[in-house]
Design a protein around this motif. Sequence first.
Motif, short mmCIF file in Angstrom:
data_model
loop_
_atom_site.label_atom_id
_atom_site.label_comp_id
_atom_site.label_asym_id
_atom_site.label_seq_id
_atom_site.Cartn_x
_atom_site.Cartn_y
_atom_site.Cartn_z
N THR A 185 61.65 7.37 -16.80
CA THR A 185 60.43 6.68 -16.38
C THR A 185 59.56 7.73 -15.70
O THR A 185 60.04 8.80 -15.33
N GLU A 197 56.73 8.13 -12.63
CA GLU A 197 56.16 7.47 -11.45
C GLU A 197 54.97 8.29 -10.98
O GLU A 197 55.12 9.41 -10.48
N THR A 255 59.51 12.31 -12.46
CA THR A 255 60.23 11.81 -13.63
C THR A 255 61.65 12.37 -13.65
O THR A 255 62.01 13.15 -12.78
N SER A 269 56.44 3.32 -16.15
CA SER A 269 57.11 3.37 -14.84
C SER A 269 58.35 2.47 -14.81
O SER A 269 58.55 1.63 -15.69
N ARG A 328 59.75 5.87 -6.23
CA ARG A 328 58.36 6.09 -6.65
C ARG A 328 57.53 6.38 -5.41
O ARG A 328 57.88 5.92 -4.30
N ASN A 368 49.42 5.16 -5.09
CA ASN A 368 49.15 6.04 -6.23
C ASN A 368 47.70 6.48 -6.06
O ASN A 368 46.78 5.68 -6.20
N ASN A 419 62.94 2.23 -6.21
CA ASN A 419 62.62 1.38 -7.37
C ASN A 419 63.68 0.30 -7.52
O ASN A 419 64.81 0.46 -7.05
#
Length: 401
Positions: free
Chosen positions: A198, A200, A209, A253, A281, A285, A303
């Motif tokens: 995933t 983030e 990642t 994500s 994460r 953002n 997460n």
Amino acid sequence: MSELHGKRVVLGVTGGVAAYKAAELARLLVKAGAEIDVVLTDAGAHFVGAPTFQAITGRPVWHNLWDSRMDNAMAHIDLSRGADVILIAPATADFLAKLTHGMADDLLSTLCLARDCPLLVAPAMNRQMWQSPATQRNVAQLGIDGVSVFGPASGEQACGETGAGRMLEASEILDELIAFFQPKLLNNQRVLITAGPTFEAIDPVRGLTNASSGKMGFALARACVEAGAQVRLVAGPVVLDTPRGAMRIDVTSAAQMRDAVMQAVDDADVFIGVAAVADYRPVGNAVHKIKKTAAMSIDLVANPDILAEVASRPNAPFCVGFAAESQNLASYAEGKRVAKKLPLVVGNLVQDGLGGDQNAVTLFDANGAHPLSQGHKLAVARDIVKHLATLISKGNSDAQN
Ligand code: CTP
């Protein structure tokens, strides 16, 4: 991988322009280890001549019912004896009609009628011919008669039109044939798989990642399709082709992966978490790119654990976890199996790095550790499917602690 080693295939080529792809198919079949006998119809021979197939397969090519090269002059009987399958590619609308009605007026149609092995066809025709009620009736009847139909695909056609009727590519027919030979250990099972990493996001250009190519998860999706399962594949950001027959849902994500899984999980009998989900994460953002400063720190938040959440649901599907470890494989993998209440964990040591085509894994279940032979990820995936199918058929209850 010599996936068709020891298989004898009669490759029938009928008269469509897609016959040019049959030459490539013959080459791929030979490369995969199969022994090929090519049978051309008269129309097929107009498109690609016998010398081409003879050079590719290294064997005589057949197209005449009265061919005296067979000792008993019975090519229509002898060619299919000992064959594992007859594969017709391309199969024209006319040839499908002939098969449906059991006509036998040339070597290939006679051979199909006199066969005692499975018959597979890869149709190729103009879209209107494919959609015509007659062809659709014929294809439905062939299905009832036990004939497997590969494709056709949709797209641009030789006649300049666009629609369904194109023959599958040679590599796709090869994959279908390989899948045909796999035991249907997961027939009617609905399998949900996560794969890949995933990502983030930290800001619009950066993120966190995990190093994961997604190859093991995609191989497992393919092995499950081959075993007859209905497969949905929730994939993080990877550059891999979707295995034929699997339904793919792309996510970025961990939160998106969790949502996609939760939407699909009610309809799953088996859940396999292969994804390398980022455990954390960034908090927030940044809308704009963060500019360089002397020092910087990122606040992280955990997460959701997708696998643990699925496994703890009432009526949870049969859950399989993956554990990639750099040391203490047995204790860490078994620890994860118990902590997340999983009937099966697939563990591997990552000392050789990630992203290769080979893997060596050990399976951990209630009966202990079961090392599998090292091999190509698809071969390993098929071995995992075998073990999984055995556990499912024994019943979830005694597989769980
Ligand atoms: N998994 C998941 N969701 C997460 C983290 C992991 O579904 N947020 C799944 C993976 O797909 C894999 C298994 O859980 O099947 C891995 O277990 P985990 O204990 O989370 O492994 P790691 O994240 O590697 O744990 P650790 O970092 O402690 O080794």
